[in-house]
Motif scaffolding. Sequence first.
Motif, PDB file in Angstrom:
ATOM      1  N   THR A  24      -8.146  -2.013   1.975  1.00  0.00           N
ATOM      2  CA  THR A  24      -7.367  -0.778   2.098  1.00  0.00           C
ATOM      3  C   THR A  24      -6.566  -0.509   0.828  1.00  0.00           C
ATOM      4  OG1 THR A  24      -7.183  -1.216   4.459  1.00  0.00           O
ATOM      5  CG2 THR A  24      -5.686   0.414   3.555  1.00  0.00           C
TER       6      THR A  24
ATOM      7  N   ARG B 296       1.357   4.202  -2.923  1.00  0.00           N
ATOM      8  CA  ARG B 296       1.166   5.632  -2.655  1.00  0.00           C
ATOM      9  C   ARG B 296       2.316   6.461  -3.214  1.00  0.00           C
ATOM     10  NH1 ARG B 296      -2.972   7.263  -0.045  1.00  0.00           N
ATOM     11  NH2 ARG B 296      -3.888   6.235   1.741  1.00  0.00           N
TER      12      ARG B 296
ATOM     13  N   GLN C 190     -22.036   8.270   4.622  1.00  0.00           N
ATOM     14  CA  GLN C 190     -20.982   9.128   4.061  1.00  0.00           C
ATOM     15  C   GLN C 190     -21.533  10.060   2.980  1.00  0.00           C
ATOM     16  OE1 GLN C 190     -17.975   9.361   5.242  1.00  0.00           O
ATOM     17  NE2 GLN C 190     -18.045   7.580   6.580  1.00  0.00           N
TER      18      GLN C 190
ATOM     19  N   LYS D 250     -14.634   1.604   2.635  1.00  0.00           N
ATOM     20  CA  LYS D 250     -13.427   2.442   2.706  1.00  0.00           C
ATOM     21  C   LYS D 250     -13.413   3.453   1.555  1.00  0.00           C
ATOM     22  CE  LYS D 250     -10.663  -0.744   5.404  1.00  0.00           C
ATOM     23  NZ  LYS D 250      -9.998  -2.046   5.391  1.00  0.00           N
TER      24      LYS D 250
ATOM     25  N   THR E 262      -8.723   0.633  -2.098  1.00  0.00           N
ATOM     26  CA  THR E 262      -9.100   2.045  -1.988  1.00  0.00           C
ATOM     27  C   THR E 262      -7.972   2.947  -2.486  1.00  0.00           C
ATOM     28  OG1 THR E 262     -10.390   1.441  -0.060  1.00  0.00           O
ATOM     29  CG2 THR E 262     -10.004   3.772  -0.395  1.00  0.00           C
ATOM     30  N   VAL E 263      -6.729   2.593  -2.112  1.00  0.00           N
ATOM     31  CA  VAL E 263      -5.587   3.415  -2.550  1.00  0.00           C
ATOM     32  C   VAL E 263      -5.463   3.386  -4.074  1.00  0.00           C
ATOM     33  CG1 VAL E 263      -3.072   3.572  -2.511  1.00  0.00           C
ATOM     34  CG2 VAL E 263      -4.323   3.242  -0.383  1.00  0.00           C
TER      35      VAL E 263
ATOM     36  N   SER F 136     -21.627   3.278   5.127  1.00  0.00           N
ATOM     37  CA  SER F 136     -21.318   3.737   3.762  1.00  0.00           C
ATOM     38  C   SER F 136     -22.350   4.751   3.273  1.00  0.00           C
ATOM     39  CB  SER F 136     -21.288   2.546   2.790  1.00  0.00           C
ATOM     40  OG  SER F 136     -20.298   1.631   3.200  1.00  0.00           O
TER      41      SER F 136
ATOM     42  N   GLN G 125      -8.073   5.548  -5.471  1.00  0.00           N
ATOM     43  CA  GLN G 125      -7.747   6.947  -5.191  1.00  0.00           C
ATOM     44  C   GLN G 125      -6.742   7.471  -6.212  1.00  0.00           C
ATOM     45  OE1 GLN G 125      -6.718   7.184  -1.085  1.00  0.00           O
ATOM     46  NE2 GLN G 125      -7.317   9.303  -0.888  1.00  0.00           N
TER      47      GLN G 125
ATOM     48  N   GLU H   5     -15.747   6.171   2.462  1.00  0.00           N
ATOM     49  CA  GLU H   5     -15.247   7.038   3.522  1.00  0.00           C
ATOM     50  C   GLU H   5     -14.170   7.983   2.995  1.00  0.00           C
ATOM     51  OE1 GLU H   5     -13.305   6.726   7.992  1.00  0.00           O
ATOM     52  OE2 GLU H   5     -14.012   4.913   7.006  1.00  0.00           O
ATOM     53  N   ASP H   6     -13.239   7.438   2.173  1.00  0.00           N
ATOM     54  CA  ASP H   6     -12.087   8.251   1.752  1.00  0.00           C
ATOM     55  C   ASP H   6     -12.361   9.072   0.500  1.00  0.00           C
ATOM     56  OD1 ASP H   6     -10.793   7.166   3.857  1.00  0.00           O
ATOM     57  OD2 ASP H   6      -9.596   5.736   2.717  1.00  0.00           O
ATOM     58  N   ILE H   7     -13.081   8.484  -0.456  1.00  0.00           N
ATOM     59  CA  ILE H   7     -13.272   9.177  -1.750  1.00  0.00           C
ATOM     60  C   ILE H   7     -14.707   8.995  -2.249  1.00  0.00           C
ATOM     61  CG2 ILE H   7     -10.969   9.391  -2.789  1.00  0.00           C
ATOM     62  CD1 ILE H   7     -11.152   6.479  -3.670  1.00  0.00           C
TER      63      ILE H   7
ATOM     64  N   LYS I 242       0.837  -1.207   0.000  1.00  0.00           N
ATOM     65  CA  LYS I 242       0.000   0.000   0.000  1.00  0.00           C
ATOM     66  C   LYS I 242       0.876   1.263   0.000  1.00  0.00           C
ATOM     67  CE  LYS I 242      -1.309   2.051   3.646  1.00  0.00           C
ATOM     68  NZ  LYS I 242      -1.850   2.456   4.949  1.00  0.00           N
TER      69      LYS I 242
END
Length: 893
Positions: A117, A82, A208, A159, A120-121, A205, A124, A162-164, A78
């Motif tokens: 996780t 990034r 959000q 996730k 999601t990255v 979810s 993103q 929540e993040d995007i 992960k």
Amino acid sequence: MAATGSASWQPQEEGLKEICGLLEQQISPSSSADKSQIWQQLQHYSQFPDFNNYLVFILARAEGKSVEIRQAAGLLLKNNLRHAFKLMAPAHLQYIKSELLPCLGAADKHIRSTVGTIVTVVVQLGGILGWPELLQALVNCLDSNDLNHMEGAMDALSKICEDIPQVLDSEVPGLAERPINIFLPRLFQFFQSPHASLRKLSLGSVNQYIMLMPSALYTSMDKYLQGLFVLANDPAPEVRKLVCAAFVQLIEVHPSFLEPHLKNVIEYMLQVNKDTDDEVALEACEFWSAYCDAQLPPENLREYLPRLIPILLSNMVYADDDESLVDAEEDESLPDRDQDLKPRFHTSRFHGSDDAEDDDDDSFNVWNLRKCSAAALDVLSNVFGDEILPTLMPIIQAKLSASGDEAWKDREAAVLALGAIGEGCINGLYPHLSEIVAFLIPLLDDTFPLIRSISCWTLSRFSKYIVQDSGNKKGYEQFDAALMGLLRRILDTNKRVQEAACSAFATLEEEAAEELAPRLEVILQHLMCAFGKYQRRNLRIVYDAIGTLADAVGGELNQPVYLEILMPPLIAKWQQVSDSDKDLFPLLECFTSIAQALGTGFSQFAQPVFQRCINLIQTQQLAKVDPLSAGVQYDKEFIVCSLDLLSGLTEGLGSGIETLVAQSNLRDLLLQCCMDEASDVRQSAFALLGDLARVCPVHLRPRLSEFLDISAKQLNAPKLAETISVANNACWAIGELAIKVRQEISPIVMTVISCLVQVLQHAEGLNKSLVENSAITLGRLAWVCPDLVSPHMEHFMQAWCISLSMIRDDIEKEDAFRGLCALVRANPSGALSSLVFMCKAIASWHEIRSEELHNEVCQVLHGYKQMLKNGAWDQCMSALEPPVKDKLSKYQV
């Protein structure tokens, strides 16, 4: 490690073993290996293009390895994604994605969570479009009826939400509809799942999207609300907590959706506010403040107050596991741990009327049901005022009279409740205030430390009344008893009580101001005694109390008997704290207040203080470019606090600071600070520039044009809203310089005027102080360079006059009106079209103290009266309201 095509990529046994071995050492707590060496090894492997393939292989397929090792590989993957997503070979990225998707349904929960996780990255960084297979894979898992697959997909999806969240609510080429439209019906379906984990993830979810409110959710709001009511009494507390959170967010953002169901929602919130699970009760308790903050009609809540208030009060009693109960045992002799020292925030100097409210900084303390209930009571008391007293007071009285040691928490909660309503119910409490205060004062000496500390706070909530009432004999006795009681508590042996007493005393000081003068000696003796015995954390609060005292009594402090108590301990501390110690900040702030209060009386202490500020700024400017030779790590706060102390010195000593400035390189250091990229450094730098301009402009002259250019630049910043305080101070500094250097300001006059006019024409959306300072500086520039400014009057007269009429009478307003008169003399016709606004601006004066200016204003008005023939003057007068006409009669027109 050879890389072949992604389809046939296979790890080499050797590499696999080595990486697994390193990961094992990295996560093992007992391993004797040097962690930084392992880290370097792993960094070294990151150079190989297929290293990430190994990591995903270990995560997805290393069945024989422990879950911890596989997770560690996933987390490293992960982080690598990034940092190096853009540089990865497409084939490798494709391999990683193809290995991740089957793992969404992995048998082990931890592996699924790690995969979620990473997914999601990837989304993103690469977007939905970059991974077309993902949506289908998620849908297949959600529809599979296999718990592992449903949970894994739901974990990843939650996730992403929540993040995007916006990613799912956008058009994706090739898809008939937005992804959210595909997922929302499935999320609603999971509300009814027999598995608590799926109910929790799906509701979390959807929640959000309350802020974003995509049309998919907007159109299915009824379905969502039905789902919330079904989940309202869910056996799982984490689901009930999310139901409460949804209602709180909806009432904040879209109250209209809840209006038809409001009675049911309020009934439900009352019920869960008593939930056996504290986290659920806390989430429910947020509803009352949110309801009031949304400015919804109070009558909907009114009928529930008799049921709500007792719930809030019972939740205000300390819970048995409240961490404060442990802290309360802390004796003053125990040194503070580093984690006890909350981060402190210095607010840069600001010239003008501040819009900001100074709020107690409780951000560091843990928010819990007790605090939330007290905050709700505070808000309700401000909305309903004295209406809540008939329900509330009998409960408070019953709790206060509960006797015996075991009932101390009830007594404490009652005192907290009195403090919480101290603002909102002040009218109803007013007739009983002297009894309430008389009741609180003995509690300052209670055996239980938390009763002593809460009594300090509650007493401070009534400090306005205590001070107002001190005019009569009985009131003065009470004021004195409160003052002495708080001073005794400042010297308490318990840290928690020391902190509460010092903060309460600072509040009392602000209210009492010069009333404190007769008691200065005894106050200083107590504060300096505390100064000698406090540990680091509470020491900061003593500094604040000393600074507040100086602000409150001003020049009264300037007497040898007081200075002998106050200064030696502070100077000893000043010499003892090193230049890189953050404990210097509150000391610098404290000296700032003292220097301003003592005025020229501070001269005897000024030289070393001035010199140290210069050294601190110099060291930090060096540390910024070369921390090694500076010997410290850069921290801009040292610069900001030093600049502010120099401002305090300048304000206090006046022209007495000139010799110090003359012998230093302050001018060059200040110019550098005015160019700093950090806005708080610039903000304080321009405040000091303005202060120096007032008392010793001669020392700025050699670099005047640079100071003026950099000041003008601040007014033209592309994102003015973000650096409004910098612009405000720079604007004020330009005005201060203008009236001292006069004609020398001319090269920048037009640049600055055009920026100021922009501010005045868009005044509604801007900070009040910036608008006032712009109006004043415009006037000062007009006063010193009327010939440059007067040809452009038509462009700004109306907006300028409107702003001038909002400013209170003072010396700065006088300067602005000198500019107004100078412009009219130079170009009378330039103000004709704005004459009504000019008359209103003149009428905004309570009285013009300067006789000379008063006469100039008379001449201006008379000039227009003669100029406007054939009834034009009377027509102008008839456009004014009667109070404005009355005010103008002072000028005989």
